[in-house]
Motif scaffolding. Structure first.
Motif, PDB file in Angstrom:
ATOM      1  N   SER B  64       0.819  -1.274   0.145  1.00 13.29           N
ATOM      2  CA  SER B  64       0.042   0.042  -0.013  1.00 13.29           C
ATOM      3  C   SER B  64       0.762   1.231  -0.079  1.00 13.29           C
ATOM      4  CB  SER B  64      -1.036  -0.019   1.143  1.00 13.29           C
ATOM      5  OG  SER B  64      -1.594   1.314   1.453  1.00 13.29           O
ATOM      6  N   PHE B  65       0.313   2.090  -0.520  1.00 11.15           N
ATOM      7  CA  PHE B  65       1.303   3.571  -0.785  1.00 11.15           C
ATOM      8  C   PHE B  65       0.734   4.494   0.500  1.00 11.15           C
ATOM      9  CE2 PHE B  65       1.337   7.980  -2.047  1.00 11.15           C
ATOM     10  CZ  PHE B  65       2.644   8.079  -2.013  1.00 11.15           C
ATOM     11  N   HIS B  66      -0.193   4.260   1.302  1.00 11.98           N
ATOM     12  CA  HIS B  66      -0.767   4.875   2.482  1.00 11.98           C
ATOM     13  C   HIS B  66       0.394   5.507   3.325  1.00 11.98           C
ATOM     14  CE1 HIS B  66      -3.876   6.492   5.024  1.00 11.98           C
ATOM     15  NE2 HIS B  66      -3.336   5.952   5.828  1.00 11.98           N
ATOM     16  N   TYR B  68       3.569   5.586   3.123  1.00 12.06           N
ATOM     17  CA  TYR B  68       4.570   6.185   2.455  1.00 12.06           C
ATOM     18  C   TYR B  68       4.106   7.814   2.091  1.00 12.06           C
ATOM     19  CZ  TYR B  68       6.995   1.788   2.348  1.00 12.06           C
ATOM     20  OH  TYR B  68       7.493   0.614   2.544  1.00 12.06           O
ATOM     21  N   GLY B  69       2.937   7.628   1.765  1.00 14.14           N
ATOM     22  CA  GLY B  69       2.170   9.081   1.370  1.00 14.14           C
ATOM     23  C   GLY B  69       2.187   9.844   2.667  1.00 14.14           C
TER      24      GLY B  69
END
Lengths: 187, 164
Positions: B64-66, B68-69
């Motif tokens: 998931s990018f969550h 890192y975002g």
């Protein structure tokens, strides 16, 4: 408005808000953002045991203890007033993997199937909560900071030692999550 | 006496993030602002699911990018803020100059960083989220927090024997 507040917040909402904590603390009191030092202040206030590392005037850092008390209250407030009724939605691959370890309850922020008062006294629970917590407390202090002090405050202030620390956090995390944790979860 | 104060500041500076000694004396209620910032911070933690064990597992499996975002945009916002504070010499609300301590390198950042990383991926929490998780009713995490305090204490005990 309240409906929006109850939904999970996107990264592009939460990230900048967390980033704004840094100037807020600087402007309101000249404080550098950091959380893990609070653990040291708790040691210094409760059990200094004549250890030089804990012999200092912790009361001068009381702001840090009030800050983490606030974080605790933030958890209490959110769960009572702004709570999202749906289970957390994660990547289906992770759901499939965790199901093989018997983790199927996504109603809480912690996996209640394996982290609860009963499992605390099993080998798996002991490793995950007691040993895991010890590594967090020991490691953050040895590294001189945690995700907030190094990865956010340090990186934002362009400190290369913080970049070294952040990369070490990530390497440790990748090793644990992918190579070691599967064994612990299958205990 | 002033030598004592210097010594104390030096002692607190060891591996510490928070060594901003204010020359000003404030009434006790001035400290309440830190509770309020903490509350707001805690609410964001829970609402963005940053304190979720599951989100941390996703992050370390690159699923998931969550996270890192969140961390990336937080660093970006903080970086711009610090740049503005320095560029325009912005003062605190009490008119003091804002000072940020530089961080000096030690191998502890590598050894300690790896140790913390291992713990982070098991517990699914760094120190801040531990407090928030307990707040959301996961009372058993208070054991994890106590253990983290014990970890910090043991570090203090054997600090002189560790490479730095």
């Amino acid at each position: 408005m309240i409906e929006f507040l109850k939904e999970p917040w996107a990264w592009y909402v939460a990230g900048p808000l967390i980033g704004l904590t840094v100037p807020a603390l600087l402007i309101l009191g000249n404080k550098s953002f950091g959380v893990s030092s609070s653990l040291r202040h708790i040691c210094a206030s409760c059990l200094p045991a004549n250890i030089p590392f804990f012999k200092y005037e912790w009361k001068k850092e009381i702001w840090n203890l009030l800050f983490v008390f606030g974080i605790f209250l933030g958890g209490v407030i959110t769960v009572n007033l702004l709570s999202n009724p749906d289970p957390i939605a994660v990547n289906p691959k992770l759901v499939a993997e965790l199901a093989t370890y018997g983790i199927t309850n996504y109603d809480n922020l912690v996996p209640t199937d394996i982290m609860n008062w009963e499992t605390l006294f099993s080998l798996k629970g002991f490793l995950m909560m007691v040993v895991g917590g010890f590594l967090v407390g020991f490691g953050t202090r040895y590294a001189g900071g945690c995700t907030s002090g190094h990865s956010i405050m340090g990186l934002a202030n362009l400190q290369w030692p913080s970049l070294v620390a952040t990369m070490s956090f990530m390497v440790g995390g990748f090793i644990m999550a992918n190579l070691i944790l599967p064994f612990i979860l299958s205990l | 006496m002033s030598q004592n104060i210097d010594k104390d500041l030096e002692q607190r500076s060891l591996d510490a993030m928070c060594v901003n000694e204010s020359k000003l004396e404030h009434k006790w209620f001035h400290h309440l602002k830190y509770v309020i910032i903490g509350i707001l911070f805690g609410i964001i933690f829970v609402k963005a699911e940053i304190i979720s064990w599951f989100r941390i597992q996703e992050m370390f499996r690159m699923q998931s990018f969550h996270m890192y975002g969140v961390i990336g945009s937080a660093v970006f916002t903080a970086m711009i803020s610090i740049f503005i504070i320095k560029r325009f010499n912005i003062k605190t609300i009490y008119g003091e100059k804002i000072e940020i301590q530089a961080k000096s390198f030690s191998v502890g950042q590598i050894y300690g960083g790896l140790t913390f990383g291992l713990g982070w991926a098991i517990t699914g929490a760094c120190p801040g989220p531990l407090f928030a998780q307990i707040g959301t009713g996961a009372t058993v995490i208070s054991v994890t927090l106590l253990s983290a305090i014990a970890g910090t204490w043991v570090y203090g005990l054997i600090r002189d024997k560790l490479p730095h």
